[in-house]
Design an enzyme around this catalytic site. Structure first.
Site, mmCIF file in Angstrom:
data_model
loop_
_atom_site.group_PDB
_atom_site.id
_atom_site.type_symbol
_atom_site.label_atom_id
_atom_site.label_comp_id
_atom_site.label_asym_id
_atom_site.label_seq_id
_atom_site.Cartn_x
_atom_site.Cartn_y
_atom_site.Cartn_z
ATOM 1 N N LYS A 24 -1.119 -0.904 -4.378
ATOM 2 C CA LYS A 24 -2.314 -0.122 -4.023
ATOM 3 C C LYS A 24 -1.862 1.309 -3.793
ATOM 4 C CE LYS A 24 -4.836 0.128 0.348
ATOM 5 N NZ LYS A 24 -5.506 -0.736 1.356
ATOM 6 N N SER A 77 0.860 -1.178 0.000
ATOM 7 C CA SER A 77 0.000 0.000 0.000
ATOM 8 C C SER A 77 0.902 1.235 0.000
ATOM 9 C CB SER A 77 -0.878 -0.045 1.254
ATOM 10 O OG SER A 77 -1.620 1.134 1.392
ATOM 11 N N LYS A 123 -3.026 5.227 -2.566
ATOM 12 C CA LYS A 123 -4.023 5.992 -1.828
ATOM 13 C C LYS A 123 -4.450 7.164 -2.692
ATOM 14 C CE LYS A 123 -4.043 3.736 2.097
ATOM 15 N NZ LYS A 123 -5.284 3.221 2.719
ATOM 16 N N ASP A 146 -7.296 3.230 -3.099
ATOM 17 C CA ASP A 146 -8.019 3.256 -1.820
ATOM 18 C C ASP A 146 -8.251 4.710 -1.408
ATOM 19 O OD1 ASP A 146 -9.062 2.886 0.704
ATOM 20 O OD2 ASP A 146 -7.330 1.814 1.517
ATOM 21 N N ASP A 162 -13.832 -1.641 2.907
ATOM 22 C CA ASP A 162 -12.930 -1.823 4.050
ATOM 23 C C ASP A 162 -13.691 -1.314 5.277
ATOM 24 O OD1 ASP A 162 -10.999 -1.372 6.028
ATOM 25 O OD2 ASP A 162 -9.499 -0.520 4.718
ATOM 26 N N LYS A 212 -10.090 -7.001 7.895
ATOM 27 C CA LYS A 212 -9.100 -6.646 8.908
ATOM 28 C C LYS A 212 -9.626 -7.138 10.239
ATOM 29 C CE LYS A 212 -7.446 -2.404 6.691
ATOM 30 N NZ LYS A 212 -7.568 -0.933 6.678
ATOM 31 N N GLY A 269 -4.374 -4.406 6.039
ATOM 32 C CA GLY A 269 -3.387 -4.189 7.093
ATOM 33 C C GLY A 269 -3.592 -2.836 7.745
ATOM 34 N N GLU A 294 -11.191 0.888 -3.471
ATOM 35 C CA GLU A 294 -11.475 0.591 -2.062
ATOM 36 C C GLU A 294 -12.106 1.801 -1.370
ATOM 37 O OE1 GLU A 294 -7.966 -1.193 -0.286
ATOM 38 O OE2 GLU A 294 -8.749 -0.918 1.733
HETATM 39 O O1 OSB Z 1 -7.221 1.729 4.465
HETATM 40 O O2 OSB Z 1 -6.155 -0.046 4.157
HETATM 41 C C1 OSB Z 1 -6.260 1.030 4.721
HETATM 42 C C2 OSB Z 1 -3.162 1.654 6.873
HETATM 43 C C3 OSB Z 1 -3.731 2.269 7.953
HETATM 44 C C4 OSB Z 1 -5.087 2.511 7.966
HETATM 45 C C5 OSB Z 1 -5.870 2.119 6.880
HETATM 46 C C6 OSB Z 1 -5.310 1.487 5.786
HETATM 47 C C7 OSB Z 1 -3.919 1.288 5.767
HETATM 48 C C8 OSB Z 1 -3.188 0.696 4.652
HETATM 49 C C9 OSB Z 1 -1.843 0.061 4.951
HETATM 50 O O3 OSB Z 1 -3.545 0.788 3.506
HETATM 51 C C10 OSB Z 1 -1.846 -1.407 4.765
HETATM 52 C C11 OSB Z 1 -0.634 -2.087 5.386
HETATM 53 O O4 OSB Z 1 -0.628 -2.378 6.597
HETATM 54 O O5 OSB Z 1 0.318 -2.348 4.653
HETATM 55 MG MG MG Z 2 -8.443 0.617 3.108
#
Ligand code: OSB
Ligand code: MG
Length: 373
Positions: A165, A139, A167, A192, A242, A266, A294, A217
């Site tokens: 992925k 991510s 953001k 995401d 999510d 999660k 994650g 996402e």
């Molecule tokens: O939205 O998936 C998410 C990290 C913190 C809070 C929300 C998200 C995330 C990530 C990181 O996208 C995923 C990872 O732990 O590698």
């Molecule tokens: Mg997410």
């Protein structure tokens, strides 16, 4: 499994670890992570869990302070009062309290680790997983420039990650996806939004259909299954939820409404492995794939996620990356590593199958409390 094991003590530790690289989402930029480790001791064995709540209520309403409070005042006393010694009983009893899924999940995970160690089995065997290795994704947060983003993605691809992925947020979305696609035409790519949009942005979001994203996402905020269903009708890209999926019930409602085609699981967000398992099984019945999200966990939480991701309906690359992607020095040995094929080998040792390093944990600890009956 019912045993006579008595829980001798429970410890809560508040830790802080700096990231190797800042992590920015539509919710803001973070340079470090504060989180709670839960240790449950029984028969001289220690089970470890991680509470993924953040310092601030951004991703969800829980925080390290609320989780600490709920664990100290309600969940830990419940364990001693009811003589709970296993994760299923904990799940059933903890259900009397509303909400606070991350606090519940941290303690439940520690019970799972303890139980698996007591039986001398790796968690994936206890869960009935069917994979020896799992596909790793990464991510990638919002960067200061497109050039930096492309460079970072390139680095991760060279390390072997199977899926990227990115953001997104208003102002860092369509144009960014276009640039990433131009540079990397064939990669598995998804975006995401962490709830940064609303139905009023649907024309903007429709433009994302041009980039063959594996999924989009959480475009809208958490409590918004209906609006997601309206968007999914109008875009080709599969929506993955999510934040919105907090229980098997919300997963069912999302499926019935057509709010998504993919679910991110999660453990912290849904309140533990038992609930995660129910969501997994429901989605499997409906042929809706899931993957493991994650929360930038330390190696302890990540090891838990790796075992969960061995279940059969985890069918897409996960937000599970190497230890070095998150922290200069992870809390576990051996660290999580990516194979040249872009996979993570599932640990074979008992419980989480990796060794928490007590010295490193101690150095990162800001606060500690011990609970006994
Ligand atoms: O939205 O998936 C998410 C990290 C913190 C809070 C929300 C998200 C995330 C990530 C990181 O996208 C995923 C990872 O732990 O590698
Ligand atoms: Mg997410």
């Amino acid at each position: 499994m019912k045993t006579k094991m008595k829980i001798e003590r429970i410890e809560l530790l508040l830790l802080e670890l700096p990231y190797v690289h800042f992590f920015e989402t539509s919710l803001g930029r973070e340079e470090k992570r504060a989180f709670i480790l839960v240790k449950v001791f029984g028969d001289g064995i220690c089970g470890y869990g991680e509470v993924v709540a953040d310092e601030s209520p951004l991703y969800s309403y829980e925080t390290t302070s609320t989780a600490w409070l709920v664990l100290r005042e309600y969940l830990i006393p419940l364990v001693f009062e009811k003589s709970i010694n296993n994760p299923q009983d904990f799940y059933l009893e903890a259900n009397r309290y509303r909400g606070h899924p991350m606090a519940k999940a941290g303690l439940e995970l520690a019970f799972w680790d303890l139980r698996a160690k007591t039986e001398n089995l790796p968690l994936w065997k206890i869960y009935g997983g069917d994979k020896k290795e799992i596909p790793a994704g990464v991510s990638v947060g919002i960067q200061d420039s497109t050039r930096q983003l492309l460079k970072r993605i390139d680095g991760f691809l060279q390390e072997g990650y199977q899926r990227i992925k990115i953001k997104i947020k208003p102002g860092w979305d369509v144009q960014i996806c276009r640039e990433v696609r131009r540079q990397f035409p064939d990669i598995l790519l998804q975006a995401d939004a962490n709830g940064a949009y609303s139905l009023a942005d649907k024309d903007q979001l429709k433009e994302l259909d041009a980039f063959q994203l594996l999924m989009l996402e959480q475009p809208f905020p958490p409590y918004d299954l209906w609006d997601h269903s309206q968007l999914q009708k109008q875009i080709k890209t599969a929506i993955c939820l999510d934040e919105s999926i907090i229980s098997v019930k919300t997963a069912r409602q999302a499926w019935e409404m057509g709010s998504c085609r993919i679910v991110n699981i999660k453990v912290g967000r849904v309140g533990g492995i038992v609930e995660a398992r129910k969501i997994h099984d429901f989605c499997q019945q409906k042929s809706m794939p899931v993957w493991c999200g994650g929360m930038l966990e330390s190696g302890i939480g990540r090891a838990h996620n790796i075992h969960l991701a061995t279940l059969p309906n985890f069918r897409l690359p996960h937000d599970l990356s190497a230890s070095t992607r998150y922290y200069a020095q992870d809390l576990i040995e051996p660290p999580v590593e990516i194979t040249p094929q872009g996979t993570i080998i599932v640990p074979e040792g008992p419980g989480i199958g990796v060794f928490p390093q007590e010295g490193r944990i101690k150095r990162a600890t800001l606060q500690r409390e011990v609970f006994k009956k």
